[in-house]
Design an enzyme around this catalytic site. Sequence first.
Site, mmCIF file in Angstrom:
data_model
loop_
_atom_site.group_PDB
_atom_site.id
_atom_site.type_symbol
_atom_site.label_atom_id
_atom_site.label_comp_id
_atom_site.label_asym_id
_atom_site.label_seq_id
_atom_site.Cartn_x
_atom_site.Cartn_y
_atom_site.Cartn_z
ATOM 1 N N ASP A 140 -7.002 -4.892 9.994
ATOM 2 C CA ASP A 140 -6.290 -3.611 9.899
ATOM 3 C C ASP A 140 -7.060 -2.532 10.646
ATOM 4 O O ASP A 140 -7.983 -1.936 10.104
ATOM 5 C CB ASP A 140 -6.108 -3.220 8.425
ATOM 6 C CG ASP A 140 -5.302 -1.917 8.280
ATOM 7 O OD1 ASP A 140 -4.725 -1.456 9.290
ATOM 8 O OD2 ASP A 140 -5.255 -1.364 7.164
ATOM 9 N N LYS A 168 -7.044 2.554 -2.643
ATOM 10 C CA LYS A 168 -7.691 3.463 -1.702
ATOM 11 C C LYS A 168 -8.429 4.542 -2.480
ATOM 12 O O LYS A 168 -8.071 4.845 -3.624
ATOM 13 C CB LYS A 168 -6.605 4.065 -0.800
ATOM 14 C CG LYS A 168 -7.126 4.762 0.422
ATOM 15 C CD LYS A 168 -6.033 4.917 1.484
ATOM 16 C CE LYS A 168 -6.549 5.736 2.654
ATOM 17 N NZ LYS A 168 -5.624 5.768 3.780
ATOM 18 N N ASP A 170 -11.821 6.674 6.566
ATOM 19 C CA ASP A 170 -10.971 5.510 6.839
ATOM 20 C C ASP A 170 -10.393 5.623 8.239
ATOM 21 O O ASP A 170 -9.205 5.787 8.446
ATOM 22 C CB ASP A 170 -9.855 5.451 5.784
ATOM 23 C CG ASP A 170 -8.940 4.255 6.005
ATOM 24 O OD1 ASP A 170 -9.394 3.296 6.658
ATOM 25 O OD2 ASP A 170 -7.794 4.292 5.542
ATOM 26 N N GLU A 187 -3.037 -2.986 -2.523
ATOM 27 C CA GLU A 187 -4.144 -2.377 -1.775
ATOM 28 C C GLU A 187 -4.468 -0.979 -2.280
ATOM 29 O O GLU A 187 -3.661 -0.058 -2.145
ATOM 30 C CB GLU A 187 -3.751 -2.319 -0.288
ATOM 31 C CG GLU A 187 -4.777 -1.631 0.596
ATOM 32 C CD GLU A 187 -4.401 -1.664 2.078
ATOM 33 O OE1 GLU A 187 -3.251 -2.058 2.406
ATOM 34 O OE2 GLU A 187 -5.248 -1.278 2.900
ATOM 35 N N TRP A 245 0.868 -1.176 0.000
ATOM 36 C CA TRP A 245 0.000 0.000 0.000
ATOM 37 C C TRP A 245 0.907 1.229 0.000
ATOM 38 O O TRP A 245 1.836 1.323 0.794
ATOM 39 C CB TRP A 245 -0.917 0.052 1.227
ATOM 40 C CG TRP A 245 -1.575 1.398 1.297
ATOM 41 C CD1 TRP A 245 -2.552 1.862 0.462
ATOM 42 C CD2 TRP A 245 -1.236 2.488 2.168
ATOM 43 N NE1 TRP A 245 -2.849 3.173 0.779
ATOM 44 C CE2 TRP A 245 -2.058 3.583 1.804
ATOM 45 C CE3 TRP A 245 -0.321 2.642 3.208
ATOM 46 C CZ2 TRP A 245 -1.996 4.811 2.461
ATOM 47 C CZ3 TRP A 245 -0.248 3.873 3.856
ATOM 48 C CH2 TRP A 245 -1.092 4.942 3.485
ATOM 49 N N HIS A 277 -11.552 1.582 2.991
ATOM 50 C CA HIS A 277 -11.135 2.455 1.894
ATOM 51 C C HIS A 277 -12.218 2.751 0.872
ATOM 52 O O HIS A 277 -11.930 3.239 -0.208
ATOM 53 C CB HIS A 277 -9.947 1.824 1.163
ATOM 54 C CG HIS A 277 -8.709 1.793 1.995
ATOM 55 N ND1 HIS A 277 -7.484 1.457 1.512
ATOM 56 C CD2 HIS A 277 -8.510 2.083 3.318
ATOM 57 C CE1 HIS A 277 -6.583 1.505 2.470
ATOM 58 N NE2 HIS A 277 -7.185 1.880 3.575
ATOM 59 N N ASP A 316 -10.258 3.493 10.793
ATOM 60 C CA ASP A 316 -9.595 2.332 11.389
ATOM 61 C C ASP A 316 -10.049 2.061 12.817
ATOM 62 O O ASP A 316 -9.235 1.758 13.687
ATOM 63 C CB ASP A 316 -8.062 2.474 11.306
ATOM 64 C CG ASP A 316 -7.558 2.353 9.875
ATOM 65 O OD1 ASP A 316 -7.734 1.279 9.288
ATOM 66 O OD2 ASP A 316 -7.032 3.343 9.330
ATOM 67 N N HIS A 330 -8.343 -6.401 4.276
ATOM 68 C CA HIS A 330 -7.990 -5.704 5.501
ATOM 69 C C HIS A 330 -9.312 -5.426 6.183
ATOM 70 O O HIS A 330 -10.012 -4.484 5.832
ATOM 71 C CB HIS A 330 -7.240 -4.402 5.213
ATOM 72 C CG HIS A 330 -5.768 -4.611 5.091
ATOM 73 N ND1 HIS A 330 -4.863 -3.595 5.020
ATOM 74 C CD2 HIS A 330 -5.047 -5.761 5.064
ATOM 75 C CE1 HIS A 330 -3.641 -4.111 4.948
ATOM 76 N NE2 HIS A 330 -3.732 -5.413 4.955
ATOM 77 N N ASP A 388 -9.412 -3.272 1.429
ATOM 78 C CA ASP A 388 -9.486 -2.776 2.799
ATOM 79 C C ASP A 388 -10.875 -2.172 2.989
ATOM 80 O O ASP A 388 -11.247 -1.226 2.282
ATOM 81 C CB ASP A 388 -8.399 -1.718 3.030
ATOM 82 C CG ASP A 388 -8.383 -1.206 4.479
ATOM 83 O OD1 ASP A 388 -9.472 -0.955 5.028
ATOM 84 O OD2 ASP A 388 -7.293 -1.034 5.040
HETATM 85 C C1 RNT Z 1 -3.650 2.604 4.906
HETATM 86 C C2 RNT Z 1 -3.743 1.129 4.637
HETATM 87 C C3 RNT Z 1 -2.613 0.300 5.189
HETATM 88 C C4 RNT Z 1 -2.260 0.652 6.628
HETATM 89 C C5 RNT Z 1 -1.323 -0.328 7.284
HETATM 90 C C6 RNT Z 1 -0.656 0.253 8.497
HETATM 91 O O1 RNT Z 1 -4.735 3.289 4.427
HETATM 92 O O2 RNT Z 1 -4.967 0.645 5.120
HETATM 93 O O3 RNT Z 1 -2.938 -1.053 5.077
HETATM 94 O O4 RNT Z 1 -3.388 0.788 7.431
HETATM 95 O O5 RNT Z 1 -0.423 -0.793 6.359
HETATM 96 ZN ZN ZN Z 2 -5.201 -1.555 4.976
#
Ligand code: RNT
Ligand code: ZN
Length: 417
Positions: free
Chosen positions: A325, A227, A293, A225, A184, A261, A295, A285, A258
């Site tokens: 993630d 986004k 995003d 990955e 990523w 994203h 998390d 993820h 992910d």
């Molecule tokens: C960031 C991505 C990535 C990170 C990690 C720490 O937007 O999701 O995967 O969260 O690699």
């Molecule tokens: Zn991620």
Amino acid sequence: MNKVASAYEIAKERYAAIGVDTEAVLKALGQVKLSIHSWQGDDVHGFLFPNQELTGGIGVSGNYPGVATTPDQLSSDLSKALSLIPGQHKVQLHAIYAVTDQKKDLDELEPEDFKYWVDWAKKEGVGLDMNGTFFSHPMLKDGFTLASPDKAVRDFWIEHGKRSRKIANYFGKELGQQSVNNFWIPDGYKDNPIDKLTPRLRLIDSLDEIIKDSLPEQNTIETFEGKLFGTGVESYTVGSHEFYANYALTRQKLWTIDAGHFHPTEDVSDKFSAFLPFGKGLMLHVSRPVRWDSDHVVIMDDALIRMMRSLVRDDLLSKTNIGLDFFDATINRIAGWVIGARATQKAVLMGMLAPIDTLKAMEIDGDLTKRLAITEELKSYPFGAVWDEFCARQNVPVGTDWLADVDQYEKDVLLKR
Ligand code: RNT
Ligand code: ZN
């Protein structure tokens, strides 16, 4: 018979009456590996440049006590979390988690800088997945890494990408399990660019250069990955979803989805079956976006249930690596791991506890009334009893019992740091 076992006996009969074999389900759930991310334990600091600010458009908030700041702290926190999550899993590392006495930069890392983790993984009986770290570093110039217009910047990150592959290959070889290597990169613009194509062409060239030498696929495979946007990178992201889906397809690699994203109203679970007829595999993820995003720690919400249900119903578990993630420093970090991993496994279980073949047959026969009626009734079936039995059989605490364990560990270990 104890309460868990007797509740399970009743649940087993209820599910058997609709053609679901809970014994087979418990066995199948035990085979589903998650790839637990190391970075929940230390707020994405790592050990190479721990004082470096987190960049690339991602962020962690909170300052809950007990953050891991050394390899021994992080590995012991991970071991603690793994002891409370039923089943056998993998752990994903980032390049910044290298353990070395020398001053090494990201373009100098060697497999031996990860020996610490391989030794730990062997002891723990887990596999290791990998992530190159393309952020929180001064060579992230004007928001760009592999797609930078500056060749020196691109070359630095290309070398880092190559090194991450050697490390993943070493994980696969030593641990006898394929190490999935996730890429990523944060590259993009805050405001609208004129040329959206050239950065993508540069990214293709850089990635092709990184994957040029072939490595045994039983040891490692790359995954990419995409986004939509990050903070400060709102208008254009070079590595978009469609870009990487096509890159993964044409290079016979995996695509990372992910869950954080995508636009909050997009249904991530619909994307698996759109990609997998063409692609070799996916990496997830599993994350929780709250408005962006963000998390947040994964919970068993509708989005998670839909994702895991799609994998089970479409029989895609074997082609999908289920990585986690999230990073939350407002709560006990070990509890964060346990909550997120157990929620994900519960969602898989919920997907499995359904008469899938029967429902598919109804669909083909056009019996949409029964399809709707049964899927609605299933929502109040005693799935919790089967989950408790799974935990009991896997020798991890049932229900909320694991909290006492985490509290004790907080007193004995985390608060003494
Ligand atoms: C960031 C991505 C990535 C990170 C990690 C720490 O937007 O999701 O995967 O969260 O690699
Ligand atoms: Zn991620």
